[in-house]
Scaffold this motif. Structure first.
Motif, PDB file in Angstrom:
ATOM      1  N   GLU A 108      -7.524  -3.347  -7.869  1.00  0.00           N
ATOM      2  CA  GLU A 108      -7.950  -2.340  -6.909  1.00  0.00           C
ATOM      3  C   GLU A 108      -8.624  -3.023  -5.730  1.00  0.00           C
ATOM      4  O   GLU A 108      -9.407  -3.960  -5.905  1.00  0.00           O
ATOM      5  CB  GLU A 108      -8.902  -1.351  -7.581  1.00  0.00           C
ATOM      6  CG  GLU A 108      -8.207  -0.447  -8.594  1.00  0.00           C
ATOM      7  CD  GLU A 108      -9.153   0.548  -9.223  1.00  0.00           C
ATOM      8  OE1 GLU A 108      -8.913   1.752  -9.089  1.00  0.00           O
ATOM      9  OE2 GLU A 108     -10.132   0.090  -9.835  1.00  0.00           O
ATOM     10  N   ALA A 109      -8.313  -2.559  -4.538  1.00  0.00           N
ATOM     11  CA  ALA A 109      -8.917  -3.101  -3.321  1.00  0.00           C
ATOM     12  C   ALA A 109      -9.186  -1.936  -2.377  1.00  0.00           C
ATOM     13  O   ALA A 109      -8.657  -0.836  -2.563  1.00  0.00           O
ATOM     14  CB  ALA A 109      -7.978  -4.114  -2.666  1.00  0.00           C
ATOM     15  N   GLU A 110      -9.993  -2.190  -1.386  1.00  0.00           N
ATOM     16  CA  GLU A 110     -10.315  -1.137  -0.424  1.00  0.00           C
ATOM     17  C   GLU A 110      -9.041  -0.663   0.262  1.00  0.00           C
ATOM     18  O   GLU A 110      -8.297  -1.446   0.835  1.00  0.00           O
ATOM     19  CB  GLU A 110     -11.306  -1.664   0.613  1.00  0.00           C
ATOM     20  CG  GLU A 110     -11.805  -0.588   1.562  1.00  0.00           C
ATOM     21  CD  GLU A 110     -12.857  -1.112   2.528  1.00  0.00           C
ATOM     22  OE1 GLU A 110     -13.257  -0.354   3.416  1.00  0.00           O
ATOM     23  OE2 GLU A 110     -13.261  -2.280   2.375  1.00  0.00           O
ATOM     24  N   GLY A 111      -8.762   0.620   0.169  1.00  0.00           N
ATOM     25  CA  GLY A 111      -7.589   1.179   0.835  1.00  0.00           C
ATOM     26  C   GLY A 111      -6.325   1.193  -0.007  1.00  0.00           C
ATOM     27  O   GLY A 111      -5.286   1.661   0.441  1.00  0.00           O
ATOM     28  N   ASP A 158       0.847  -1.182   0.000  1.00  0.00           N
ATOM     29  CA  ASP A 158       0.000   0.000   0.000  1.00  0.00           C
ATOM     30  C   ASP A 158       0.883   1.234   0.000  1.00  0.00           C
ATOM     31  O   ASP A 158       1.704   1.404   0.891  1.00  0.00           O
ATOM     32  CB  ASP A 158      -0.908   0.041   1.236  1.00  0.00           C
ATOM     33  CG  ASP A 158      -1.918  -1.089   1.197  1.00  0.00           C
ATOM     34  OD1 ASP A 158      -2.209  -1.638   2.262  1.00  0.00           O
ATOM     35  OD2 ASP A 158      -2.398  -1.413   0.114  1.00  0.00           O
ATOM     36  N   LYS A 175      -4.004  -4.084  -4.439  1.00  0.00           N
ATOM     37  CA  LYS A 175      -3.589  -5.409  -3.996  1.00  0.00           C
ATOM     38  C   LYS A 175      -2.647  -6.003  -5.037  1.00  0.00           C
ATOM     39  O   LYS A 175      -2.971  -6.086  -6.216  1.00  0.00           O
ATOM     40  CB  LYS A 175      -4.819  -6.306  -3.818  1.00  0.00           C
ATOM     41  CG  LYS A 175      -4.488  -7.701  -3.287  1.00  0.00           C
ATOM     42  CD  LYS A 175      -5.761  -8.503  -3.107  1.00  0.00           C
ATOM     43  CE  LYS A 175      -5.474  -9.903  -2.573  1.00  0.00           C
ATOM     44  NZ  LYS A 175      -6.725 -10.676  -2.436  1.00  0.00           N
TER      45      LYS A 175
END
Length: 206
Positions: A194-197, A13, A200
């Motif tokens: 795309e992933a939450e936050g 991230d 990935k």
């Protein structure tokens, strides 16, 4: 080549930044850039002032000695990056790009760990998302997977330098899934979604 079933799913991230938007790939005058409208970039990346040498290499005798020994002192880009080893470990490296080569240098010892002639580079792979990863593909050697907060600028400079030196335009592959040779005998596939936050990032041994 043996295909290994093991699959790792590390998470990378980046720093929080404004929502990304599509890069139109155009410079002033309408000339398409290497990303050709296919890559999402952070707004901070779009409007960042580009300096090239972020490490002031010319004022660091240890680094200049390495370049001078190779007869190669035309510094086009320099910054700190993360390099991923064949086993998946991350190592900090100084990345220097000149008119002729890429240099990877240990930041603690200032010892050169690898030199890659630009003529040996076939292409650069990166995702269409706003992550920091990119892979330098070198058919005659093993490839490089790295992460840089200035990835877009780094790749653009590589394209410009290669074209200026040889009239050959370096291929930039935009894909959310690509393979690279992590070592002489190991192929890995890296994928992005795309992933939450954040983004990935998944690795699979081939």
């Amino acid at each position: 080549m043996d295909r290994l079933k093991d699959q790792r799913r590390p998470r990378y991230d980046g720093e929080e930044s404004p929502p990304p938007e599509f890069d139109d790939g155009d410079e002033e005058g309408g000339t398409p850039g290497p990303f050709a409208g296919g890559k999402i970039r952070r707004k901070a990346s779009r409007y960042r002032e580009h300096r090239g040498d972020y490490l002031h290499v010319s004022s660091r005798p240890g680094l200049m000695k390495i370049l001078e020994k190779q007869g190669d002192t035309s510094i086009r880009f320099a910054d700190k990056v993360l390099k991923f080893t064949g086993s998946g470990k991350m190592k900090r490296r100084i990345f220097i790009l000149t008119d002729f080569a890429i240099y990877l240098i240990d930041p603690e010892s200032e010892a050169m760990t690898r030199r890659i002639g630009l003529a040996a580079v076939e292409k650069v792979c990166l995702s269409k998302l706003s992550d920091n990863f990119f892979a330098v593909i070198i058919p005659t050697e093993y490839d490089l997977l790295m992460a840089s907060t200035r990835k877009t600028e780094l790749v653009q400079v590589m394209v410009d330098v290669t074209k200026s030196a040889s009239d050959y335009e370096l291929e930039v592959l935009l894909s959310n899934r690509f393979e690279y040779n992590a070592s002489a005998s190991l192929v890995k596939e890296v994928s992005f979604e795309e992933a939450e936050g954040g983004i990935k990032t998944s690795f699979k041994w081939k």
